[in-house]
Design an enzyme around this catalytic site. Structure first.
Site, PDB file in Angstrom:
ATOM      1  CG  ASP A 160      -5.314  -0.457   2.840  1.00 25.04           C
ATOM      2  OD1 ASP A 160      -5.943   0.436   2.258  1.00 25.04           O
ATOM      3  OD2 ASP A 160      -4.361  -0.691   2.313  1.00 25.04           O
ATOM      4  CG  ASP A 219      -0.483   4.291  -1.176  1.00 24.30           C
ATOM      5  OD1 ASP A 219      -1.592   4.477  -0.535  1.00 24.30           O
ATOM      6  OD2 ASP A 219      -0.173   2.974  -1.332  1.00 24.30           O
TER       7      ASP A 219
HETATM    8  C1  GLA Z   1      -2.434   0.403   0.116  1.00 22.90           C
HETATM    9  C2  GLA Z   1      -2.119   1.552   1.358  1.00 22.90           C
HETATM   10  C3  GLA Z   1      -0.634   1.740   1.499  1.00 22.90           C
HETATM   11  C4  GLA Z   1      -0.072   0.214   2.113  1.00 22.90           C
HETATM   12  C5  GLA Z   1      -0.479  -0.833   0.970  1.00 22.90           C
HETATM   13  C6  GLA Z   1      -0.260  -2.220   1.133  1.00 22.90           C
HETATM   14  O1  GLA Z   1      -1.639   0.951  -1.088  1.00 22.90           O
HETATM   15  O2  GLA Z   1      -2.630   3.053   1.127  1.00 22.90           O
HETATM   16  O3  GLA Z   1      -0.259   2.566   2.708  1.00 22.90           O
HETATM   17  O4  GLA Z   1      -0.933  -0.094   3.339  1.00 22.90           O
HETATM   18  O5  GLA Z   1      -1.895  -0.782   0.506  1.00 22.90           O
HETATM   19  O6  GLA Z   1      -0.433  -3.118   0.222  1.00 22.90           O
END
Ligand code: GLA
Length: 410
Positions: A160, A219
């Protein structure tokens, strides 16, 4: 006819000239499996919610389901841990380790368990100073963390990009790939870099060199709005995104939420169909311990999975976006002789009755003059034979999809 021959020749050349990139041999087709985040989030409350908290128990139970309920045989073989698995600190040598209460046996033991079920284990790190959930980040520890996860037997890394400068990502992600390569363990590398760099403001040819998949955009959340928002973004930016997808390197519109709380049956079919057309990774984020038969049947539909996993690896495109709120997306499939196609008719209308939509295959720029056999992927219904001029009518439910498979015939 000569047009068809030229098309086949061009497709052949494209197939073999597309640059081969990240050299770990993984993800030749879009990876499939399960990923904890969308459904289980950062639930660390194993006292009051032991059944749903991020713990080795949860992952062992999901591994059992993947292995015993027929998922693995269909290709869903990566079980992925997301954020919130770590201890809040590194150990005295700077090594990461799992939260000891929730993962009392550590990640290596969990990996052994997952491998014993014939599955692969994925894990989550963050390139920045902290993960999005506030756990230790990897920016100063890339080599160490690559060695740690390889030593545990990890098979996939989602890295990430919270708490990092986007400008550092252009060295950071390639460095991490290099360190993972050095361990000698093939680890599928999913990079969140473009999602932090504004989606299309990255050089995707560089990404394709270093990552097997990359999260491009927002997301996903548990709603149809979220699903369609992502589909729109992929359609609007397809000229940048579609050419960079292929065996070993995929755009990732985020997890499948089929089987969760919000999507209707039609919407669930639509997400599955669209993810197949987009050549997207198929990572379900749902509770496999209690998933409904309807959701299961959608996610397990072999014909849809066959489109998703087509070896040509071409990402589909939105070819019609009408004022009537019907979109038509096509994905070119296996090119052994002439291309066949997946065709998704996506109904963005919510006015309550199925919508009849008519077109010809010529409208979709299909080229084989002799025509195509057309069948419905979800129902198995045989539409029959369509040359380029015969009108084809489909009935698409509100917020739904009709997914067709068309292959050259006669
Ligand atoms: C980000 C990512 C998600 C997830 C969260 C975890 O928002 O895009 O897919 O992994 O972090 O905290």
């Amino acid at each position: 006819m000569w047009k068809a021959v030229v098309t086949a020749a061009v497709a052949f050349v494209l197939l073999f000239c597309r640059s081969s990139t990240l050299d770990n041999g993984l993800a030749r087709t879009p990876p499939m499996g399960w990923l904890a985040w969308e459904r289980f989030r950062c639930n660390v409350d194993c006292v009051d919610d032991p059944y749903n908290c991020i713990s080795e128990e949860l992952f062992m139970q999901m591994a059992d389901r993947l292995a015993e309920d027929g998922w693995k045989e269909l290709g869903y073989n990566y079980l992925n841990i997301d954020d919130c698995w770590m201890s809040m600190d590194r150990d005295e040598q700077g090594n990461l380790y799992a939260n000891k209460t929730r993962f009392p046996n550590g990640i290596k033991k969990l990996a052994d368990y997952v491998h014993s079920k014939g599955l692969k284990l994925g894990i989550y790190l963050d390139f920045g100073t902290h993960t999005c959930g506030g756990y230790p980040g990897s920016i100063k520890y890339l080599q160490k963390d690559a060695e740690t996860i390889a030593g545990w037997g990890i098979d996939m890394l989602k890295m990430d990009g919270c708490y990092a400068n986007v400008s550092d990502m252009s060295w950071g992600y390639p460095d991490m790939e290099m360190y993972m390569n050095k361990t000698g363990r093939p680890i599928l590398f999913s990079c969140s870099w473009p999602a932090y760099a504004g989606g299309i403001k990255v050089d995707y040819s560089v990404l394709a060199k270093h990552c097997n998949a990359w999260r491009n955009y927002d997301d996903i959340q548990d709603s149809w709005d979220s699903v369609t928002h992502i589909i729109d973004w992929f359609g609007d930016n397809q000229d940048v995104l579609a050419p960079v997808a292929g065996p070993g390197h995929w755009n990732d519109p985020d997890m499948l939420i089929v089987g969760d709380y919000s999507l209707s049956y039609e919407e669930s079919k639509a997400q599955m169909a669209m993810w197949a057309i987009l050549a997207a990774p198929l990572f379900m984020s749902n509770d496999l311990r209690s998933i409904s038969p309807e959701a299961r049947s959608i996610l397990m539909n072999k014909e849809v999975i066959r489109i998703s996993q087509d070896s040509l690896g071409m990402q589909g495109r939105r070819v019609i976006k009408g004022e009537d709120k019907i979109e038509v997306w096509t994905r070119e499939l296996d090119v052994t002789f002439l291309p066949s196609y997946g065709i998704a008719f996506l109904n963005r209308r919510a006015d309550g009755e199925p919508y009849n939509y008519t077109l010809t295959l010529g409208d979709l720029k299909f080229q084989y003059m002799m025509g195509y056999a057309v069948e419905d992927v979800f129902t198995g219904h045989q539409y029959g034979h369509y040359d380029l001029y015969r009108e084809l009518t489909v009935s698409i439910d509100p917020n739904g999809v009709v997914l067709l498979y068309a292959y050259p015939s006669k």
